[in-house]
Design a protein around this motif. Structure first.
Motif, PDB file in Angstrom:
ATOM      1  N   ASP A 153      -8.243  -1.447   8.487  1.00 29.97           N
ATOM      2  CA  ASP A 153      -7.026  -2.263   8.415  1.00 29.97           C
ATOM      3  C   ASP A 153      -5.806  -1.415   8.752  1.00 29.97           C
ATOM      4  N   THR A 154      -5.780  -0.222   8.193  1.00 30.66           N
ATOM      5  CA  THR A 154      -4.675   0.709   8.421  1.00 30.66           C
ATOM      6  C   THR A 154      -5.238   2.120   8.518  1.00 30.66           C
ATOM      7  N   ALA A 155      -4.478   2.973   9.120  1.00 28.22           N
ATOM      8  CA  ALA A 155      -4.872   4.380   9.233  1.00 28.22           C
ATOM      9  C   ALA A 155      -3.624   5.237   9.125  1.00 28.22           C
ATOM     10  N   GLU A 156      -3.816   6.405   8.556  1.00 30.31           N
ATOM     11  CA  GLU A 156      -2.681   7.296   8.308  1.00 30.31           C
ATOM     12  C   GLU A 156      -3.056   8.722   8.668  1.00 30.31           C
ATOM     13  N   VAL A 157      -2.194   9.362   9.407  1.00 30.08           N
ATOM     14  CA  VAL A 157      -2.387  10.757   9.780  1.00 30.08           C
ATOM     15  C   VAL A 157      -1.331  11.600   9.071  1.00 30.08           C
ATOM     16  N   THR A 158      -1.784  12.611   8.357  1.00 35.06           N
ATOM     17  CA  THR A 158      -0.879  13.601   7.783  1.00 35.06           C
ATOM     18  C   THR A 158      -1.134  14.921   8.496  1.00 35.06           C
ATOM     19  N   GLN A 183       4.873  15.377  11.004  1.00 33.16           N
ATOM     20  CA  GLN A 183       4.616  15.036   9.607  1.00 33.16           C
ATOM     21  C   GLN A 183       3.554  13.956   9.455  1.00 33.16           C
ATOM     22  N   SER A 184       3.772  12.773  10.053  1.00 30.89           N
ATOM     23  CA  SER A 184       2.816  11.703   9.809  1.00 30.89           C
ATOM     24  C   SER A 184       2.886  10.623  10.874  1.00 30.89           C
ATOM     25  N   ILE A 185       1.781   9.868  10.952  1.00 32.97           N
ATOM     26  CA  ILE A 185       1.677   8.674  11.787  1.00 32.97           C
ATOM     27  C   ILE A 185       0.994   7.608  10.939  1.00 32.97           C
ATOM     28  N   ILE A 186       1.487   6.386  10.986  1.00 34.11           N
ATOM     29  CA  ILE A 186       0.848   5.277  10.290  1.00 34.11           C
ATOM     30  C   ILE A 186       0.550   4.177  11.291  1.00 34.11           C
ATOM     31  N   LEU A 187      -0.708   3.728  11.305  1.00 31.77           N
ATOM     32  CA  LEU A 187      -1.180   2.700  12.228  1.00 31.77           C
ATOM     33  C   LEU A 187      -1.645   1.467  11.459  1.00 31.77           C
ATOM     34  N   LYS A 188      -1.475   0.305  12.063  1.00 32.84           N
ATOM     35  CA  LYS A 188      -1.932  -0.961  11.479  1.00 32.84           C
ATOM     36  C   LYS A 188      -2.756  -1.704  12.520  1.00 32.84           C
ATOM     37  N   MET A 246       0.850  -1.198   0.000  1.00 33.54           N
ATOM     38  CA  MET A 246       0.000   0.000   0.000  1.00 33.54           C
ATOM     39  C   MET A 246       0.880   1.241   0.000  1.00 33.54           C
ATOM     40  N   GLN A 247       0.512   2.211  -0.836  1.00 31.61           N
ATOM     41  CA  GLN A 247       1.273   3.462  -0.892  1.00 31.61           C
ATOM     42  C   GLN A 247       0.670   4.461   0.072  1.00 31.61           C
ATOM     43  N   TYR A 248       1.440   4.858   1.067  1.00 33.19           N
ATOM     44  CA  TYR A 248       0.946   5.805   2.060  1.00 33.19           C
ATOM     45  C   TYR A 248       1.134   7.231   1.578  1.00 33.19           C
ATOM     46  N   LEU A 249       0.300   8.102   2.100  1.00 23.26           N
ATOM     47  CA  LEU A 249       0.312   9.513   1.707  1.00 23.26           C
ATOM     48  C   LEU A 249       1.277  10.280   2.596  1.00 23.26           C
ATOM     49  N   ASN A 250       2.594  10.206   2.276  1.00 20.00           N
ATOM     50  CA  ASN A 250       3.543  10.962   3.072  1.00 20.00           C
ATOM     51  C   ASN A 250       3.466  12.437   2.686  1.00 20.00           C
ATOM     52  N   ARG A 251       4.202  13.267   3.422  1.00 23.54           N
ATOM     53  CA  ARG A 251       4.072  14.710   3.213  1.00 23.54           C
ATOM     54  C   ARG A 251       4.434  15.118   1.784  1.00 23.54           C
ATOM     55  N   ARG A 252       5.507  14.538   1.227  1.00 24.61           N
ATOM     56  CA  ARG A 252       5.894  14.902  -0.133  1.00 24.61           C
ATOM     57  C   ARG A 252       4.807  14.504  -1.126  1.00 24.61           C
ATOM     58  N   ARG A 253       4.261  13.289  -0.933  1.00 22.64           N
ATOM     59  CA  ARG A 253       3.200  12.824  -1.831  1.00 22.64           C
ATOM     60  C   ARG A 253       1.957  13.706  -1.698  1.00 22.64           C
ATOM     61  N   PHE A 254       1.668  14.126  -0.475  1.00 25.02           N
ATOM     62  CA  PHE A 254       0.515  15.014  -0.250  1.00 25.02           C
ATOM     63  C   PHE A 254       0.678  16.310  -1.035  1.00 25.02           C
ATOM     64  N   MET A 255       1.872  16.885  -0.987  1.00 26.18           N
ATOM     65  CA  MET A 255       2.106  18.144  -1.686  1.00 26.18           C
ATOM     66  C   MET A 255       2.018  17.941  -3.202  1.00 26.18           C
ATOM     67  N   GLN A 256       2.530  16.789  -3.705  1.00 29.09           N
ATOM     68  CA  GLN A 256       2.452  16.511  -5.131  1.00 29.09           C
ATOM     69  C   GLN A 256       1.002  16.394  -5.593  1.00 29.09           C
ATOM     70  N   LEU A 257       0.201  15.646  -4.829  1.00 29.57           N
ATOM     71  CA  LEU A 257      -1.201  15.463  -5.187  1.00 29.57           C
ATOM     72  C   LEU A 257      -1.975  16.771  -5.085  1.00 29.57           C
ATOM     73  N   SER A 258      -1.672  17.569  -4.056  1.00 26.10           N
ATOM     74  CA  SER A 258      -2.337  18.858  -3.898  1.00 26.10           C
ATOM     75  C   SER A 258      -2.089  19.742  -5.112  1.00 26.10           C
ATOM     76  N   MET A 284      -1.316  -0.969  16.024  1.00 21.71           N
ATOM     77  CA  MET A 284       0.135  -1.006  16.189  1.00 21.71           C
ATOM     78  C   MET A 284       0.734   0.190  15.453  1.00 21.71           C
ATOM     79  N   LEU A 285       1.756   0.762  16.036  1.00 21.97           N
ATOM     80  CA  LEU A 285       2.405   1.923  15.439  1.00 21.97           C
ATOM     81  C   LEU A 285       3.427   1.460  14.410  1.00 21.97           C
ATOM     82  N   GLU A 286       3.132   1.733  13.142  1.00 16.36           N
ATOM     83  CA  GLU A 286       4.036   1.350  12.061  1.00 16.36           C
ATOM     84  C   GLU A 286       5.145   2.381  11.877  1.00 16.36           C
ATOM     85  N   SER A 287       4.785   3.657  11.909  1.00 17.05           N
ATOM     86  CA  SER A 287       5.801   4.699  11.772  1.00 17.05           C
ATOM     87  C   SER A 287       5.305   5.997  12.380  1.00 17.05           C
ATOM     88  N   PHE A 288       6.248   6.828  12.775  1.00 12.83           N
ATOM     89  CA  PHE A 288       5.940   8.117  13.381  1.00 12.83           C
ATOM     90  C   PHE A 288       7.020   9.100  12.996  1.00 12.83           C
TER      91      PHE A 288
END
Length: 511
Positions: free
Chosen positions: A219-224, A200-205, A1-13, A192-196
């Protein structure tokens, strides 16, 4: 799964802005599954996993979803069993016995034991503790395990202890060799905390072995983290995220008209405040404090800043919907003549003060401060509004600058609301309150089991803080958030923190 990191968020915006295309969202089948994307204001590059330092929405996510407490708050805002399947309280409220739930495992696979609970509670004790609850734990004389039971004994009654262990600083952590690693990612929670990445971001599983089967639907959650209001509103409008907190109230009516989006308005007891340190000149003179209180046009702030999404405050932390609210206190209103009178009582005809303001303090804090500056000027009070950076505000400004903007959410009990903000030894005593009458009343209330009698003391506390305290509380503010229509939840919502007590990750689902 491709997560929406900050750089990707700015690109999509940028792509969305250029094309005018609003991406759709595929609806998940059933109530389980899917990837929840949340655009959140309330993060800082200085946030950590250490629950003793939690002061922001970002860090409260860990407490609410990665970890569990002994006692928790449900969607009806009631205390319910957490890692303690039940508890007993002695008649005099000096001993609390928690019966620890069996069969619970940490994300690491370690089995939860009473020793984990004892060690997790002990990090809040002692003179060297960095816990904001150190003052509430000062009178604990013993914490011990007896099989699966944990007994906590106080030297004096503390009726608020059950409420205290529901707070975000009291997540239960695994003990190893008698020690707690406060920076661990481990927990017993539904995710479970996948990344922090701080600020910038938090990814949960989703935790497949969670002990509470009716929670944790995604299944997963992502905070930007999107601190800019316009960018956050654009993210929900264009479908880059599914949920945003802190809707920009100036554009809420426009957002309500966007197809596929719901704007939800939840009444709360969260309040916004201008906090003065009363041991620091000129705020150490109560005449000055009263002059500043009469210099605020509260109705103007509710009308122009909250746009009606809230109500007027009266310089104490208990909201009008609370059963302990003291309705007999006269409402303080803007009165330039009274402000001038109290300046004169302080031996002044003019007052110059600096107010540290940031929208991290509360949404609209900078605008509120400018309106405050304008109204106070009519009384000869010159407020120099110092605009502080959003990032690091709670680490570098709050509790450090003598006059600053801040918000408080509803705590688990009125007693905690007073003790965490107004006891001399409390870590979050932002006004440096050291009023003997306040201290005595707070400690007395802890020992009164009878709710009616305790309520009488809470009424008196509200009156004293209203008249002498360093909190200028001009308004209580609603939670206003936005979700896409495929995001669903039950009819009841926890209202102590935004987004259902920040438990949207575990209580909400895709239609």
């Amino acid at each position: 799964m491709q997560y929406l990191n900050r750089r990707r968020f700015m690109q999509l915006s940028a792509a969305v802005a250029a094309s005018g295309f609003a991406p759709g969202f595929a609806r998940a089948e059933g109530k389980r599954g899917g990837h929840l994307r949340v655009g959140l204001a309330g993060g800082s590059s200085q946030d950590t996993l250490d629950q003793l330092t939690y002061v922001s929405d970002a860090t409260w996510i860990f407490s609410s979803n990665v970890r569990n407490n002994l006692v928790e708050i449900d969607e009806l805002n009631q205390q319910v069993p957490g890692l303690a399947e039940r508890w007993e309280v002695s008649p005099d409220a000096t001993r609390f016995s928690f019966f620890i739930r069996k069969g619970v495992t940490f994300h690491s696979g370690k089995t939860l034991t009473a020793d984990d609970v004892v060690a997790s509670l002990n990090i809040h004790r002692g003179e060297t503790s960095q816990s904001p609850a150190k003052e509430e734990m000062r009178d604990v004389v013993d914490i011990k395990a007896d099989g699966s039971r944990v007994d906590v004994t106080f030297s004096t009654p503390n009726i608020d202890f059950l409420s205290l262990v529901t707070t975000f600083n009291f997540g239960i952590l695994p003990v190893a060799d008698g020690k707690i690693d406060r920076l661990t990612k481990d927990g017993t929670g539904p995710y479970m905390l996948e990344s922090f990445e701080p600020g910038q971001s938090i990814i949960l599983k989703r935790n497949p072995n969670y002990w509470k089967p009716e929670a944790g639907f995604f299944d997963t959650a992502e905070v930007t983290f999107i601190e800019d209001d316009a960018a956050r509103m654009n993210a929900i409008r264009t479908g880059l995220v599914d949920v945003v907190n802190k809707v920009d109230l100036k554009t809420a009516s426009v957002l309500k008209r966007v197809k596929g989006i719901r704007v939800e308005d939840i009444k709360t007891e969260q309040f916004n405040s201008f906090a003065m340190m009363i041991d620091t000149a000129p705020f150490n003179d109560n005449n000055i404090r009263l002059a500043l209180k009469y210099g605020v046009n509260r109705e103007e702030l509710v009308k122009k800043i909250l746009l009606g999404y809230g109500s007027i405050g009266n310089d104490h932390p208990v909201g009008v919907t609370n059963k302990f609210f003291n309705s007999q206190i006269q409402q303080t209103e803007f009165d330039a003549d009274k402000a001038k009178y109290y300046l004169k009582q302080a031996g002044l005809t003019r007052l110059d003060v600096s107010l540290s303001a940031s929208d991290a303090g509360f949404p609209g804090a900078v605008g509120s401060s400018s309106l405050y500056q304008s109204s106070a000027a009519a009384a000869g009070i010159n407020i120099n509004v110092v605009r502080e950076p959003n990032d690091g505000f709670y680490e570098n400004v709050w509790l450090k600058k003598p006059f600053a903007t801040v918000f408080w959410g509803k705590l688990a009990s009125v007693g905690l609301q007073f003790s965490q903000a107004y006891l001399p030894g409390a870590t979050w005593n932002e006004t440096h309150c050291n009023l003997p009458q306040v201290t005595e009343l707070i400690r007395t209330a802890r020992g009164i089991v009878d709710e009616t009698k305790r309520g009488e003391i809470y009424h008196e506390l509200q009156s004293v803080i209203h008249e002498q305290g360093g909190s200028i509380i001009p308004m209580f503010t609603n939670f206003v958030w936005a979700v896409r229509d495929n995001v669903q939840h039950g009819p009841n919502l926890q209202n102590d923190l935004t987004l259902d007590g920040l438990k949207c990750f575990q209580r909400w689902w895709f239609a």
